[in-house]
Design an enzyme around this catalytic site. Structure first.
Site, PDB file in Angstrom:
ATOM      1  N   LYS A 101      89.371  38.297  24.242  1.00  0.00           N
ATOM      2  CA  LYS A 101      88.124  37.527  24.374  1.00  0.00           C
ATOM      3  C   LYS A 101      87.859  37.113  25.814  1.00  0.00           C
ATOM      4  CE  LYS A 101      90.153  33.306  24.843  1.00  0.00           C
ATOM      5  NZ  LYS A 101      89.838  32.160  25.697  1.00  0.00           N
ATOM      6  N   THR A 141      84.150  31.251  24.070  1.00  0.00           N
ATOM      7  CA  THR A 141      84.471  31.640  25.439  1.00  0.00           C
ATOM      8  C   THR A 141      83.335  32.416  26.090  1.00  0.00           C
ATOM      9  OG1 THR A 141      86.764  31.819  24.689  1.00  0.00           O
ATOM     10  CG2 THR A 141      86.290  32.667  26.868  1.00  0.00           C
TER      11      THR A 141
END
Length: 337
Positions: free
Chosen positions: A194, A251
């Site tokens: 991620k 994120t």
């Protein structure tokens, strides 16, 4: 299952400090280790860490020291809160001080350069412990929001479910809800990948692109990490949960994400060196992990085009606009192929 009351947090950065606060607010006795004595003194004497979480008051249950032996004395659980690419070096210095039966908790998200090992694999190698003694923390966990007491959830992954439950009990409080999982591989891959996808979303924002582009990168990034996970035996459901899509969305979307903001600087035309200077020399994890994850994927024959593009932008000098055009120009295919 033994109750964990005394916890040591090795590392006093933003996430290490926020997780220490989570533990303190859950009624645990926490000792933090900080490399800089002045940071340890501020935490111990003023219950503040103004270097990383300014304005956040830490619980009275938290103390701190710059002496790792003092920090580790009597710990029932040890939280490793250092960057992924320095974990091996740091843990090698601490390994002789670790209480033999302590649960080791990893906050690091990455794949090690060179060895291509996940963080739990590095810990097992250096600390010479069984996999079941290592708990991995993952999920949508932006440090500042958690430190402010905003509701959040996380996944605690361990092959020994009793150890995962012990850390779950030790960290559960009124704003932090941890879930357990036994899929360590999937949780670690989600946490590492991620960061790379967040770099790409930041670059897109820096180029002036909008929500459709961000959503596309998040979704295709999720497909990349799921393909890699499938090859390594991860549970596909993990990527639909907090350690997968949950962490990815947080994120990739938040200005609090170091990876996203670093990517945005690159998208605006800054060089890697300029972006580093602007962030005080703090490298976003995705800048290094894009290389190790790319190498891991190539060795396994897994197609990860966004990860490959981020490596070429960060380390081969490819212009972000060119990388984006090449991604759009790839051969047409079925969505799930």
């Amino acid at each position: 299952m033994a109750e964990v009351q005394r916890v040591t947090v090795l590392g006093a950065g933003s996430w290490g400090t926020a997780f220490a606060k989570v533990l303190g607010d859950a009624g645990r006795d926490v000792t933090m280790w900080a490399r800089r004595p002045e940071v340890a003194a501020e935490i111990r004497e003023r219950h503040l860490n103004s270097s990383y979480l300014p304005g956040i008051e830490l619980p009275e249950r938290i103390t701190a020291t710059a002496d790792p032996a003092e920090a580790l004395d009597g710990a029932q659980a040890v939280v490793l809160a250092v960057p992924s690419q320095t974990l091996r070096t740091n843990l090698s210095e601490w390994s002789g001080l670790l209480p033999p039966d302590a649960i080791l908790v990893s906050l690091a998200k990455g794949v090690e350069l060179g060895t291509l090992k996940r963080m739990s694999e590095v810990i097992a190698e250096i600390a010479r412990v069984d996999d079941g003694q290592i708990v991995v923390v993952s999920g949508p966990n932006l440090a500042k929001e958690i430190a402010l007491g905003q509701p959040a959830a996380a996944v605690l992954a361990c092959t020994d479910h009793d150890n995962a439950k012990a850390i779950q009990q030790a960290s559960f409080n009124q704003y932090f809800r941890p879930y357990t999982n036994t899929d360590v591989v999937g949780c670690e891959l989600g946490g590492a990948c991620k960061n790379v996808i967040a770099l790409s979303c930041g670059m897109a924002a820096g180029l002036g692109l909008g929500t459709n582009t961000t959503a596309t990168l998040i979704t295709r990034g999720l497909a990349e990490m799921a393909r890699l996970g499938a090859k390594l035996g991860a549970d596909p459901l993990t990527f639909a949960g907090l350690a997968g899509v949950g962490d990815l969305v947080a994120t990739c979307s938040s200005p609090l994400s170091r990876n996203r903001t670093f990517g945005e600087r690159l998208g605006r035309g800054e060089t890697l060196e300029q972006a580093l200077a602007a962030t005080g020399g703090q490298v976003a994890e995705g800048v290094k992990s894009c290389t190790s994850i790319r190498e891991l994927a190539m060795g396994l024959g897994v197609d990860m085009p966004i990860t490959d593009a981020m490596h070429r932008v960060c380390h081969e000098g490819v212009d972000p606009r060119r990388a984006g055009a090449e991604l759009l120009g790839r051969s047409q295919k079925h969505e799930w192929s």
